[in-house]
Design a protein around this motif. Structure first.
Motif, PDB file in Angstrom:
ATOM      1  N   THR A 187      13.767  42.610  50.030  1.00  0.00           N
ATOM      2  CA  THR A 187      14.344  41.683  48.883  1.00  0.00           C
ATOM      3  C   THR A 187      14.668  42.332  47.556  1.00  0.00           C
ATOM      4  O   THR A 187      15.274  41.546  46.646  1.00  0.00           O
ATOM      5  CB  THR A 187      13.371  40.521  48.573  1.00  0.00           C
ATOM      6  OG1 THR A 187      12.183  41.170  48.121  1.00  0.00           O
ATOM      7  CG2 THR A 187      13.077  39.576  50.001  1.00  0.00           C
ATOM      8  N   THR A 188      15.081  43.675  47.455  1.00  0.00           N
ATOM      9  CA  THR A 188      15.032  44.329  46.295  1.00  0.00           C
ATOM     10  C   THR A 188      16.726  44.276  45.875  1.00  0.00           C
ATOM     11  O   THR A 188      16.889  44.633  44.728  1.00  0.00           O
ATOM     12  CB  THR A 188      14.760  45.838  46.484  1.00  0.00           C
ATOM     13  OG1 THR A 188      15.772  46.549  47.705  1.00  0.00           O
ATOM     14  CG2 THR A 188      13.211  46.234  46.941  1.00  0.00           C
ATOM     15  N   GLY A 189      17.557  44.046  46.990  1.00  0.00           N
ATOM     16  CA  GLY A 189      18.903  44.335  46.716  1.00  0.00           C
ATOM     17  C   GLY A 189      19.557  45.599  46.427  1.00  0.00           C
ATOM     18  O   GLY A 189      20.761  45.817  46.375  1.00  0.00           O
ATOM     19  N   ILE A 190      18.543  46.602  46.608  1.00  0.00           N
ATOM     20  CA  ILE A 190      18.908  48.093  46.554  1.00  0.00           C
ATOM     21  C   ILE A 190      19.285  48.527  48.046  1.00  0.00           C
ATOM     22  O   ILE A 190      18.687  48.375  49.002  1.00  0.00           O
ATOM     23  CB  ILE A 190      17.621  48.977  45.962  1.00  0.00           C
ATOM     24  CG1 ILE A 190      17.212  48.528  44.726  1.00  0.00           C
ATOM     25  CG2 ILE A 190      18.097  50.285  46.272  1.00  0.00           C
ATOM     26  CD1 ILE A 190      15.840  49.150  44.284  1.00  0.00           C
ATOM     27  N   ARG A 191      20.729  49.295  47.940  1.00  0.00           N
ATOM     28  CA  ARG A 191      21.273  49.668  49.259  1.00  0.00           C
ATOM     29  C   ARG A 191      20.959  50.877  49.478  1.00  0.00           C
ATOM     30  O   ARG A 191      21.135  52.012  48.515  1.00  0.00           O
ATOM     31  CB  ARG A 191      22.745  49.235  49.008  1.00  0.00           C
ATOM     32  CG  ARG A 191      22.797  47.637  49.231  1.00  0.00           C
ATOM     33  CD  ARG A 191      24.376  47.072  48.600  1.00  0.00           C
ATOM     34  NE  ARG A 191      25.276  47.949  49.594  1.00  0.00           N
ATOM     35  CZ  ARG A 191      26.755  47.706  49.312  1.00  0.00           C
ATOM     36  NH1 ARG A 191      27.104  46.759  48.416  1.00  0.00           N
ATOM     37  NH2 ARG A 191      27.530  48.215  50.076  1.00  0.00           N
ATOM     38  N   ALA A 192      20.900  51.294  50.798  1.00  0.00           N
ATOM     39  CA  ALA A 192      20.805  52.811  51.184  1.00  0.00           C
ATOM     40  C   ALA A 192      22.097  53.561  51.118  1.00  0.00           C
ATOM     41  O   ALA A 192      23.010  52.983  51.365  1.00  0.00           O
ATOM     42  CB  ALA A 192      20.142  53.026  52.443  1.00  0.00           C
ATOM     43  N   GLY A 193      22.225  54.618  50.497  1.00  0.00           N
ATOM     44  CA  GLY A 193      23.227  55.377  50.522  1.00  0.00           C
ATOM     45  C   GLY A 193      23.685  56.329  51.484  1.00  0.00           C
ATOM     46  O   GLY A 193      24.692  56.947  51.680  1.00  0.00           O
ATOM     47  N   ALA A 194      22.731  56.727  52.563  1.00  0.00           N
ATOM     48  CA  ALA A 194      22.775  57.520  53.464  1.00  0.00           C
ATOM     49  C   ALA A 194      21.989  57.040  54.660  1.00  0.00           C
ATOM     50  O   ALA A 194      20.994  56.187  54.434  1.00  0.00           O
ATOM     51  CB  ALA A 194      22.602  58.929  53.046  1.00  0.00           C
ATOM     52  N   ILE A 195      22.007  57.637  55.835  1.00  0.00           N
ATOM     53  CA  ILE A 195      20.933  57.335  57.081  1.00  0.00           C
ATOM     54  C   ILE A 195      20.120  58.688  57.225  1.00  0.00           C
ATOM     55  O   ILE A 195      20.641  59.645  57.395  1.00  0.00           O
ATOM     56  CB  ILE A 195      21.886  56.915  58.127  1.00  0.00           C
ATOM     57  CG1 ILE A 195      22.866  56.049  58.186  1.00  0.00           C
ATOM     58  CG2 ILE A 195      20.759  56.785  59.505  1.00  0.00           C
ATOM     59  CD1 ILE A 195      23.879  55.639  59.124  1.00  0.00           C
ATOM     60  N   LYS A 196      18.776  58.598  57.449  1.00  0.00           N
ATOM     61  CA  LYS A 196      17.985  59.564  57.823  1.00  0.00           C
ATOM     62  C   LYS A 196      17.600  59.758  59.178  1.00  0.00           C
ATOM     63  O   LYS A 196      17.443  58.552  59.837  1.00  0.00           O
ATOM     64  CB  LYS A 196      16.579  59.483  57.142  1.00  0.00           C
ATOM     65  CG  LYS A 196      15.553  60.275  57.297  1.00  0.00           C
ATOM     66  CD  LYS A 196      15.939  61.769  56.760  1.00  0.00           C
ATOM     67  CE  LYS A 196      14.655  62.678  57.126  1.00  0.00           C
ATOM     68  NZ  LYS A 196      13.707  62.639  55.828  1.00  0.00           N
ATOM     69  N   VAL A 197      17.807  60.823  59.636  1.00  0.00           N
ATOM     70  CA  VAL A 197      17.624  60.996  61.001  1.00  0.00           C
ATOM     71  C   VAL A 197      16.681  62.273  61.092  1.00  0.00           C
ATOM     72  O   VAL A 197      16.711  63.148  60.803  1.00  0.00           O
ATOM     73  CB  VAL A 197      18.950  61.436  61.986  1.00  0.00           C
ATOM     74  CG1 VAL A 197      18.423  61.786  63.496  1.00  0.00           C
ATOM     75  CG2 VAL A 197      19.630  60.166  62.183  1.00  0.00           C
ATOM     76  N   ALA A 198      15.604  61.949  62.153  1.00  0.00           N
ATOM     77  CA  ALA A 198      14.623  62.953  62.343  1.00  0.00           C
ATOM     78  C   ALA A 198      14.163  63.319  63.660  1.00  0.00           C
ATOM     79  O   ALA A 198      14.040  62.337  64.506  1.00  0.00           O
ATOM     80  CB  ALA A 198      13.291  62.794  61.481  1.00  0.00           C
ATOM     81  N   THR A 199      14.173  64.599  64.175  1.00  0.00           N
ATOM     82  CA  THR A 199      13.583  64.937  65.466  1.00  0.00           C
ATOM     83  C   THR A 199      12.659  66.053  65.036  1.00  0.00           C
ATOM     84  O   THR A 199      12.465  66.798  64.212  1.00  0.00           O
ATOM     85  CB  THR A 199      14.682  65.608  66.294  1.00  0.00           C
ATOM     86  OG1 THR A 199      15.498  66.718  65.510  1.00  0.00           O
ATOM     87  CG2 THR A 199      15.925  64.522  66.340  1.00  0.00           C
TER      88      THR A 199
END
Ligand SMILES: [Zn+2]
Length: 336
Positions: free
Chosen positions: A130-142
């Motif tokens: 509910t922060t209204g803060i948007r992610a600017g990228a996507i994290k992928v981990a392997t």
């Protein structure tokens, strides 16, 4: 004008300026919240993190700081926003989970690729919780030695979210392997190579590995600078300078994968000698290690190997802007 989402709102990519592409503020491995010995003073932490970011900005000109904290590693975007406001440094957060051995909450393991993608897209287009803060990228981990079926599932969701939203992907690889396999899976998922930063490639000492990543058209992360346990910095500097000499400076991202605090004890068992050394460093105000190490200690290693100021500017200023803007890579240049 292309915009990038920071924890304080959208800014034009031209305002990113000098950017560290893979650092952390706070980390909590799953379960640390149950440790009765784990104490965390939120206000004191925010003040210290802001002090460290101000030092980066005022002395070294860093304007932006990407914290690709996985969702389940204590990601706290409201705290990131306070630190950004107090320091005047742009902070970009990400959506996405960690790798199977160290993360991937059971609830999300049971979800379909589309359900995971729906979460990622919501965090990018509407906001986190509910922060209204948007992610600017996507994290992928392997993980290592191979990418697991579960990890492929989450990677496929990241591909859907990337194509739906246009934000780039930043990855974690483990033990210096898995980068070329990630690239192949991103290609299979229809994601352009230049929208992916293949992280932690400096964990592999073989220049042929690095060459495969850049020939594949992605950005390459030399983003664990100053972690000698994983690779001596002399080797990182040798390999980075070689890539620059071979004309690939436009694909290199430099960062340190540092953190300002984490909750509780170390994720691995630590010897009494190691702990004593850490307490010494803490008393000197040098623990956790500062974010400024790249400037004070690593850039001189690069200069000694023929890497120039324009090369550094390309890597720290120009590449992050182009990456977030989604522009195509320039032709290999600066080779000598
Ligand atoms: Zn990291």
């Amino acid at each position: 004008m292309t915009m990038v989402q920071t924890v304080t709102g959208a800014i034009p990519v031209s305002e990113l300026g000098r950017t560290l592409m893979h650092e952390h503020l706070f980390i909590a491995f799953g379960g640390a919240e149950f440790d009765p010995t784990a104490v965390f003073d939120r206000a004191a932490f925010i003040a210290e993190a802001a002090r460290r970011l101000r030092e980066l900005r005022e002395i070294h000109g860093v304007r932006s700081f990407v914290d690709p904290c996985p969702i389940e590693l204590g990601r706290d975007v409201a705290m990131m926003r306070e630190i950004s406001e107090q320091s005047g440094v742009h902070v970009i957060c990400t959506t996405g989970f960690y790798f199977e051995e160290m993360g991937l909450p059971p609830y999300w393991r049971a979800r379909t690729v589309d359900e995971i993608a729906e979460l990622y897209i919501r965090e990018i287009t509407h906001g986190i919780g509910t922060t209204g803060i948007r992610a600017g990228a996507i994290k992928v981990a392997t993980g290592a030695p191979v990418i697991t079926e579960q990890e492929k599932h989450f990677l496929a969701a990241a591909c859907i979210a990337q194509k739906a939203t246009g934000v780039p992907i930043i990855t974690h690889t483990q033990d210096g392997v898995g980068g070329p396999e990630q690239q192949r899976l991103f290609a299979d998922g229809g994601v352009d190579a230049h929208r992916c930063l293949i992280g932690h490639c400096c964990g592999n000492a073989d220049p042929a590995y690095h060459r495969r990543i850049v020939d594949g058209g992605s950005y390459i992360g030399f983003d664990r600078i100053g972690i000698p346990r994983l690779m001596p910095d002399e080797t990182r500097a040798d390999n980075l300078a070689k890539l620059v000499k071979d004309g690939f400076r436009s694909q290199i991202m430099m960062s340190q994968d540092r953190h300002c605090a984490w909750l509780g004890k170390f994720q691995r068992q630590t010897s009494p000698r190691e702990l004593a050394r850490i307490e010494e460093l803490r008393a000197e105000g040098k623990w956790p290690p500062p974010y400024t190490y790249i400037f004070t200690d690593f850039l001189p290693l690069l200069h000694a190997r023929g890497v120039t100021q324009p090369d550094i500017a390309t890597m720290l200023d120009e590449n992050p802007r182009r990456f977030f803007a989604g522009e195509a890579l320039p032709a290999p240049s600066g080779g000598r």
